[in-house]
Scaffold this active site. Structure first.
Site, PDB file in Angstrom:
ATOM      1  N   HIS A  77       1.005  12.225   4.913  1.00  0.00           N
ATOM      2  CA  HIS A  77       1.904  13.008   5.769  1.00  0.00           C
ATOM      3  C   HIS A  77       1.960  12.413   7.179  1.00  0.00           C
ATOM      4  CE1 HIS A  77       3.983  16.431   7.476  1.00  0.00           C
ATOM      5  NE2 HIS A  77       2.990  16.631   8.328  1.00  0.00           N
ATOM      6  N   GLN A  79       1.464   9.309   8.145  1.00  0.00           N
ATOM      7  CA  GLN A  79       2.215   8.051   8.134  1.00  0.00           C
ATOM      8  C   GLN A  79       3.711   8.315   7.974  1.00  0.00           C
ATOM      9  OE1 GLN A  79       1.096   4.792   8.649  1.00  0.00           O
ATOM     10  NE2 GLN A  79      -0.660   5.948   9.353  1.00  0.00           N
ATOM     11  N   HIS A  81       5.251  10.999   8.944  1.00  0.00           N
ATOM     12  CA  HIS A  81       5.689  11.553  10.227  1.00  0.00           C
ATOM     13  C   HIS A  81       5.984  10.434  11.229  1.00  0.00           C
ATOM     14  CE1 HIS A  81       6.011  15.731  11.256  1.00  0.00           C
ATOM     15  NE2 HIS A  81       5.496  15.565  12.453  1.00  0.00           N
TER      16      HIS A  81
END
Length: 134
Positions: A77, A79, A81
């Protein structure tokens, strides 16, 4: 997951989120013709991305040194984002570059200007009809 990795992952999420928010605000400012604010918001987004990259670099350095980390959904998550925020910031810069030369032309040629912010289509149509009758 150790505390240092968790801190780096949360840094990616936090700074990535800040960058995306600033990029959205930059587009909104450009739509209003406020290019000074748009440029500042892009600078803020880029500063947040630099901080996110610092967090990511820490994780990559540990990996390169042989300290392998268990990849969790939170890691993925974070990465995601970051990558989404980078793409969004790049696109925001492109959108602002489109607005910048066009805004003066729009303002020069417009005979009626209607603020559509937070208005329903019906409200906008009503205002257009009112302005057309003036």
């Amino acid at each position: 997951m150790d505390e240092q990795n968790l801190e780096a992952i949360m840094g990616l999420i936090m700074y990535g989120g800040n960058a995306k928010s600033d990029a959205m605000e930059a587009i909104a400012a450009a739509k209003e013709g406020n290019f000074e604010l748009a440029d500042q918001k892009i600078a803020d987004a880029e500063a947040s991305l630099v901080e996110a990259h610092h967090s990511q670099t820490g994780l990559l350095t540990q990996e390169a040194q042989g300290n392998h980390m268990t990849v969790t959904l939170l890691t993925v998550h974070s990465q995601d984002h970051l990558m989404t925020s980078i793409a969004f910031t790049d696109l925001a810069k492109e959108i602002i570059d489109i607005y910048r030369p066009r805004m003066p032309l729009y303002e020069e040629s417009a005979t009626v200007v209607i603020d559509t912010t937070r208005k329903s289509p019906a409200e906008i149509v009503t205002e257009i009809i009112q302005k057309a009758g003036e």
